[in-house]
Design a protein around this motif. Sequence first.
Motif, PDB file in Angstrom:
ATOM      1  N   SER A 123     -80.127  -2.063 -11.705  1.00  0.00           N
ATOM      2  CA  SER A 123     -81.340  -0.864 -11.762  1.00  0.00           C
ATOM      3  C   SER A 123     -82.353  -1.751 -11.699  1.00  0.00           C
ATOM      4  CB  SER A 123     -81.222  -0.458 -13.331  1.00  0.00           C
ATOM      5  OG  SER A 123     -81.264  -1.592 -14.429  1.00  0.00           O
ATOM      6  N   VAL A 124     -83.504  -0.870 -11.373  1.00  0.00           N
ATOM      7  CA  VAL A 124     -85.012  -1.215 -11.146  1.00  0.00           C
ATOM      8  C   VAL A 124     -85.781  -1.453 -12.486  1.00  0.00           C
ATOM      9  CG1 VAL A 124     -87.069  -0.733 -10.164  1.00  0.00           C
ATOM     10  CG2 VAL A 124     -84.897  -0.074  -8.960  1.00  0.00           C
ATOM     11  N   ASN A 125     -86.328  -2.680 -12.398  1.00  0.00           N
ATOM     12  CA  ASN A 125     -86.854  -3.064 -13.603  1.00  0.00           C
ATOM     13  C   ASN A 125     -88.404  -3.383 -13.309  1.00  0.00           C
ATOM     14  OD1 ASN A 125     -85.265  -3.398 -15.670  1.00  0.00           O
ATOM     15  ND2 ASN A 125     -84.481  -5.369 -15.157  1.00  0.00           N
ATOM     16  N   ILE A 126     -89.284  -2.323 -13.061  1.00  0.00           N
ATOM     17  CA  ILE A 126     -90.510  -2.773 -12.681  1.00  0.00           C
ATOM     18  C   ILE A 126     -91.448  -3.203 -13.992  1.00  0.00           C
ATOM     19  CG2 ILE A 126     -92.628  -1.922 -11.449  1.00  0.00           C
ATOM     20  CD1 ILE A 126     -90.960  -0.053  -9.900  1.00  0.00           C
ATOM     21  N   LYS A 127     -92.140  -4.316 -13.687  1.00  0.00           N
ATOM     22  CA  LYS A 127     -92.824  -4.876 -14.824  1.00  0.00           C
ATOM     23  C   LYS A 127     -94.240  -4.177 -14.793  1.00  0.00           C
ATOM     24  CE  LYS A 127     -91.028  -9.567 -14.236  1.00  0.00           C
ATOM     25  NZ  LYS A 127     -90.843  -9.824 -12.692  1.00  0.00           N
ATOM     26  N   GLN A 140     -96.732  -4.900 -12.382  1.00  0.00           N
ATOM     27  CA  GLN A 140     -96.587  -4.404 -10.941  1.00  0.00           C
ATOM     28  C   GLN A 140     -96.625  -3.232 -10.640  1.00  0.00           C
ATOM     29  OE1 GLN A 140     -92.751  -6.408 -10.839  1.00  0.00           O
ATOM     30  NE2 GLN A 140     -93.624  -7.921  -9.268  1.00  0.00           N
TER      31      GLN A 140
END
Lengths: 590, 590
Positions: free
Chosen positions: B582-586, B589
């Motif tokens: 899964s995508v974990n965009i901080k 960012q």
Amino acid sequence: MAYRTHTLKEINRSLENKTITVCGWVNKRRDHGNLIFLDIRDRYSLLQVVVDSENKETFRKAEEIRSEYVLQITGELRKRPLGTENTKISTGEFELVASNINILNRSKVPPFSISDEQKDYDEKLGLKYRYLDLRRTDKKENIIKRHLITNTIRNHFLENDFLEIETPYLTKSTPEGARDFLVPSRLQPGTFYALPQSPQLFKQILMVSGFDRYFQIVRCFRDEDLRADRQPEFTQVDVEMSFVEPNDVMTITEELFKKLNVQFGIECDYPIKRISYTEAMNKYGTDRPDLRNPLEILDFTEILKDTKLKIFRSVIEKDGYIKGFILKNKECHPTRPTLEKINNMAKDFGLPGIAWILFDGSEVRSPIAKFLSENEISSFKKTFDLGDKDAILLAAGKDGLLEALGSLRLFLGNEFNLVNESEFKYLWVVDFPLFEYDEKEKRLNSVHHPFTAPHPEDLEKLDTDPLSVRSLAYDIVLNGNELGGGSIRINNTNLQSKIFKLLDISPEEAQIKFGFLLEALEYGAPPHGGIALGLDRITMLFTGAKSLRDVIAFPKTQSGTCLLTDAPSQVDRKQLDELSISVNIKEEQG
Amino acid sequence: MAYRTHTLKEINRSLENKTITVCGWVNKRRDHGNLIFLDIRDRYSLLQVVVDSENKETFRKAEEIRSEYVLQITGELRKRPLGTENTKISTGEFELVASNINILNRSKVPPFSISDEQKDYDEKLGLKYRYLDLRRTDKKENIIKRHLITNTIRNHFLENDFLEIETPYLTKSTPEGARDFLVPSRLQPGTFYALPQSPQLFKQILMVSGFDRYFQIVRCFRDEDLRADRQPEFTQVDVEMSFVEPNDVMTITEELFKKLNVQFGIECDYPIKRISYTEAMNKYGTDRPDLRNPLEILDFTEILKDTKLKIFRSVIEKDGYIKGFILKNKECHPTRPTLEKINNMAKDFGLPGIAWILFDGSEVRSPIAKFLSENEISSFKKTFDLGDKDAILLAAGKDGLLEALGSLRLFLGNEFNLVNESEFKYLWVVDFPLFEYDEKEKRLNSVHHPFTAPHPEDLEKLDTDPLSVRSLAYDIVLNGNELGGGSIRINNTNLQSKIFKLLDISPEEAQIKFGFLLEALEYGAPPHGGIALGLDRITMLFTGAKSLRDVIAFPKTQSGTCLLTDAPSQVDRKQLDELSISVNIKEEQG
């Protein structure tokens, strides 16, 4: 100082009685008292080295030498004593009398023998120790032949004015049937590249650019559940041409296979036979028939139109067919026990069963004998010129009947040894349907891909009867294997949009995935078409290898593992963090 | 019916007064009352087509035709009227008098002109409409030249008995300096393939297998922060040879560049000069010097050992140096304002400043004039044969001094027009250090890669003074650009393990990442080495293109975007689920 003065390929009479230095691996060591014989192997050949005990220091070294040691040997090349020549190897007239041996590297005892033709080691062991596996003559030769085939292919396209142009590997996810391999982008978190399933759209774009003739020998990727003989990455000979019709692409492809045949000393009939998809299905029950098998599916419905056999009659009444094969005694020797066996097999292929009729002298033997009229029997005999010991196989059905008989045809070919394994029979299958119906998703799918041009004669049926529309697609088949396929592409935006619509791709989705292609088609796209050939499979067929893994230097197993390097593997948390992704293993998978 | 009887390449006198059919794009349309002229373009050339109003139907079609329409034209090939020939194009003697025109496809008005040599359009627009961009002569020619260069390279290695062997793209993550692109495995959730930064380990394995000579023109991938002129995927000419020393690899590489020079009509001195890394740094302040620039870094420390200038004296006392350049009047015309400008520039390169001395008649002009003794002045004059208007540039320092002067050297080359842009100057840089010290991580790093063999003369210093150990590595440099580099590799497990240890790679980590290599080295690995050349850069230098993007059919921008297809892009949730990621965009960012 160079390591060697000659490779073993260069050993010939001009070197007789000269001092030379060679390098290679110890294939075998034989100890004959005062003499030690070392068979030295390099990429090209073998050479017998003799070490005499009179040469004390060298002899002492030779005593400690074992198989697969890497040696540098200096000595005089001498003619072998009369009667001891070895005609099996290119250097067999000679032996090298070692004056000096330098052990360049040692070797542990390999887990399987390299010099012997040992075949019984586990394939997995071979893949783990791939560097040893590839030292074996058969494996090595496959890789060298692949190199030669690649060369012939490339030269063919170069000679025909094709430009070799590289297309991206980090590209856009636009599923074309199979699943994409994805590559997370670090610089643009949350987005992904996809590895190309084929450079299809890029080669079309190159035609729009005016490059006229393009080819590339290129890796492609499909994340499918791997069948026994499939690889997640495979090599494609990718070709595209402008201002062409199917015949142009087929001709240039055919010329290529002529050259490969010459290279491998294979004789073939030209031009390659072309049959329609419909004919292929009707005669062979498959779109990639093996023409070495002489059996053809025959239609017996007309002869049996008044049959007294209930199950046949009910099938015919529901617009089904009675189809099957004639087994001629001179090819097949069908016997009653064999016919029973075939009947049992048939069920595995999804047929309700096979009825057989065996002509035994004046008798007609058959489980359905009592339902057969005199008239039907004589019709069979007359129509198919049947004699003593000939037999008929009959199956009744409708949907799936041809496919099942196609499978049975393969079984019969095998059972009766009808296929000459050394023969090469090519075939073009043309006029594929443009669409097929996806029962699960309840919509149309492209048989080839969504960029395939419909047959111009069938354009009007796109709206009324899309499943009957033929495409300008063609497949080349060799001995029952699809070598490749191609088509003329759509070069018109409106038609391309219409096809997307028929495929249930919404204009929005089409725009997101293929917008650039739709736009490119609006700026003077020429008529164009091409083909893609599977290099792995071509190499397998020309080398006679049993598996794709045998013609790929570093293949993967069915689970997609490289046993040599242990890829795929876990990676550092830091790497995933940088890519803004994390692993979510679901319970049922963990 | 074929679309055309001839391509424009095939137009010649033998076709005069014959009826032919050609296909192509409208490059330009000119309306001359009763006549319409169409310049038709295909991949090969241009051809003038004349449409006469007497041919009514065709003339009517010609009236609606616009630039970039795709046409099929049948007509008679006629000699142009005397005096109207166009010597700039291969068909310029002729024109085609159209009897029939078939509009194969229309075109919208392109966003930039294709026929004109318009240069002022935004590069991004060109990348978005790449199919139009590539129709322009200069861009098209770059791609065609790349194809020709690729051919020359491949033929060179084929003629020299190299085998072309494909290595995997889905491989193991073993960071070799740069960041890997990762590919999540669906079949083995939680694991990843990596795209190869180079096929380094596989080509070494192929040598262990005994293939002797390998090459491949192969895509490589590095997930780095993209500098102005870098691409995330690039093409490498990958070469490896067994039983070789550096000279063998360098010679075969040199022979290749000879052939490329002949192909492009470039004259060069052979053999290519070889200098050590130390010499390159001392003379040019870089390991990839542009030898077209005649300036060399000179050491003035000895002359100034008793200098009265405090800042110089304190540098010398701390084992530093006074180095710089001599600017001869006949090449450089150094003037006082220019010298001031150079002094300012120098600070940008990290120098505290530059002291200059200008000999102006009998005068000595310099900001440090009053610190210079008679003796020093005359030593300068004598040692460097200085005359009127000659000048000296002086910089004091220690660490980083050479690198800074290397940058200043490039600036001076440019400022004084010292570089002949049309010249080709090759150079081998050899004897690189094996290690460099990583200040940040406080450990040794490999200068090339961890598989590079140490110089046999320096083996003993591995334990005592590793930073002074030279390697058997070599780089080939052209006009200040690194074309490629290579080395002899370690073929011994113990030495390889020792190097890993020196690089602070624990035995466990080495086993996980490179265990298969360490094991392979134990089964008779031959001495081997190779080189990798950058095809993109080679093509750029031989075509004279200004950017790598100009020699790649479908390049990416600095952020790694393909403006044509909009890759990378978001993908369906379903795709990620299948891959168990899964995508974990901080926050920072997103």
